[in-house]
Enzyme design. Structure first.
Site, PDB file in Angstrom:
ATOM      1  N   THR A 193      -4.968  -5.328   6.744  1.00  0.00           N
ATOM      2  CA  THR A 193      -4.830  -6.019   8.024  1.00  0.00           C
ATOM      3  C   THR A 193      -5.430  -7.358   7.644  1.00  0.00           C
ATOM      4  O   THR A 193      -4.878  -8.255   8.408  1.00  0.00           O
ATOM      5  CB  THR A 193      -5.803  -5.258   9.164  1.00  0.00           C
ATOM      6  OG1 THR A 193      -7.126  -5.413   8.633  1.00  0.00           O
ATOM      7  CG2 THR A 193      -5.284  -3.876   9.245  1.00  0.00           C
ATOM      8  N   LEU A 239      -3.664  -9.675  12.430  1.00  0.00           N
ATOM      9  CA  LEU A 239      -3.196  -8.793  13.370  1.00  0.00           C
ATOM     10  C   LEU A 239      -3.937  -7.244  12.881  1.00  0.00           C
ATOM     11  O   LEU A 239      -3.156  -6.522  12.750  1.00  0.00           O
ATOM     12  CB  LEU A 239      -1.614  -8.643  13.390  1.00  0.00           C
ATOM     13  CG  LEU A 239      -1.198 -10.066  13.980  1.00  0.00           C
ATOM     14  CD1 LEU A 239       0.215  -9.939  13.905  1.00  0.00           C
ATOM     15  CD2 LEU A 239      -1.634 -10.021  15.432  1.00  0.00           C
ATOM     16  N   HIS A 240      -5.153  -7.101  13.097  1.00  0.00           N
ATOM     17  CA  HIS A 240      -5.721  -5.789  12.541  1.00  0.00           C
ATOM     18  C   HIS A 240      -5.186  -4.469  13.561  1.00  0.00           C
ATOM     19  O   HIS A 240      -4.365  -3.768  12.824  1.00  0.00           O
ATOM     20  CB  HIS A 240      -7.101  -5.902  12.871  1.00  0.00           C
ATOM     21  CG  HIS A 240      -8.144  -6.855  12.145  1.00  0.00           C
ATOM     22  ND1 HIS A 240      -8.108  -6.671  10.725  1.00  0.00           N
ATOM     23  CD2 HIS A 240      -8.872  -8.084  12.220  1.00  0.00           C
ATOM     24  CE1 HIS A 240      -8.947  -7.791  10.213  1.00  0.00           C
ATOM     25  NE2 HIS A 240      -9.337  -8.339  11.193  1.00  0.00           N
ATOM     26  N   ASP A 241      -5.466  -4.485  14.529  1.00  0.00           N
ATOM     27  CA  ASP A 241      -5.245  -3.404  15.282  1.00  0.00           C
ATOM     28  C   ASP A 241      -3.451  -3.337  15.456  1.00  0.00           C
ATOM     29  O   ASP A 241      -2.884  -2.105  15.129  1.00  0.00           O
ATOM     30  CB  ASP A 241      -5.733  -3.350  16.881  1.00  0.00           C
ATOM     31  CG  ASP A 241      -7.325  -2.923  16.588  1.00  0.00           C
ATOM     32  OD1 ASP A 241      -7.578  -2.680  15.691  1.00  0.00           O
ATOM     33  OD2 ASP A 241      -7.934  -3.207  17.598  1.00  0.00           O
TER      34      ASP A 241
END
Length: 315
Positions: A193, A239-241
């Protein structure tokens, strides 16, 4: 079509994830549970209500854990703003919530619709661990469980990784999750991520859009950009999640993965969930606990995902 239950500590990238899921024609959000992390649990619940109102989404919302299984909660207000959405002064009344707790809702839905729902965990894993205490076979009743967290396999020597915040916030809960029996458990960790970047060009494309969703997505960005500019010297964000949601919906966003045991280990400062393999596929040079196989994502098509994310939010 993926019918998704979302467990979220509704900060900025969590809100982006809900916008992305709602905009994908192959996804349906069927329920949401709140948890502490990016903000307090109460603020996470308020933020769920705000985003649901923006989207016109009327689904069950259940309040979950306000702190880890052990110890006080660590709240990342310095990343997402004190309220979790950038401290812009929005009116965020508490939404209508179910009488059952978040963990109870996770269990009930899985038992009512076995094999039909996917569980997407975007925050600390406390709600999932509490749900497993109620039903140790819970993950066998979800079509898949996809979580944003973990650090992948051991990195090449000399490589530093971004903090594994969701695991570090409740390592005991994470340990229970990775040890539980499952149908499919997918770990989308900071190893992939952190390199999936919404850069200046992509942010400009969002800002240029006239859609309410895109305007909201960029309106809440400043606190997040303020934090990450100290990492990279640029006003860009990972854009982790959203990437975890993308992998849930379209496995071709993942270009490499390894199935194997994951352990939660601390180094005296931080806790991480790691695949018990070195970067070149060998077992680590120490004993580790056996665990059911987790699908650990090790590489993604980041440019294609970022393009899809921007297209969905500006559609």
């Amino acid at each position: 079509m993926r019918r998704v239950v979302v467990d979220t500590d509704t900060g900025i990238d969590d809100a982006h994830t809900l916008l992305y899921l709602a905009g994908r024609p192959d996804a349906e959000i069927v329920a949401l549970t709140s948890v502490y992390g990016n903000c307090t649990e109460e603020d996470a619940t308020r933020n769920i209500g705000y985003v649901n109102g923006l989207l016109g989404l009327d689904v069950p919302v259940a309040r979950g854990a306000a702190e880890p299984l052990r110890g006080p909660a660590h709240i990342a207000g310095y990343v997402h703003g004190k309220d979790g959405l950038g401290d812009l002064g929005r009116d965020r009344p508490l939404p209508r919530v179910t009488a059952e707790s978040g963990p109870e809702l996770l269990v009930r839905l899985a038992n009512e619709q076995p094999g039909e729902l996917d569980l997407l965990a975007l925050g600390p894993l406390t709600n999932l661990a509490l749900a497993l205490r109620l039903d140790p076979e819970l993950f066998t009743r979800y079509r898949s469980v996809v979580l944003m967290g973990g650090s992948g396999p051991y990195a090449p020597p000399g490589t530093l990784l971004m903090i594994d915040a969701n695991v570090n916030n409740d390592p005991e809960a994470a340990r229970a999750v990775f040890a539980a029996p499952r149908r499919e458990l997918v770990m989308v960790g900071v190893n992939v991520t952190a390199g999936t970047i919404l850069d200046e060009r992509a942010i400009a494309a969002l800002r240029a859009s006239a859609t309410p969703v895109a305007r909201f997505a960029t309106g809440i960005l400043d606190a997040y950009l303020d934090f990450y500019q100290n990492e990279w010297g640029r006003r860009i964000i990972p854009l982790h999640d959203p990437l975890a949601a993308g992998v849930l919906l379209d496995r071709t966003f993942a270009t490499a993965w390894t199935d194997g045991p994951v352990n939660v280990r601390g180094d005296g400062f931080l806790w991480r969930a790691r695949l018990m393999r070195t970067h070149d596929g060998l077992p680590p040079a120490f004993p580790y606990d056996p665990a059911p196989p987790t699908r650990v994502i090790t590489a993604v098509d980041a440019p294609r995902f970022v393009t899809d994310f921007v297209e969905v939010l500006t559609r």
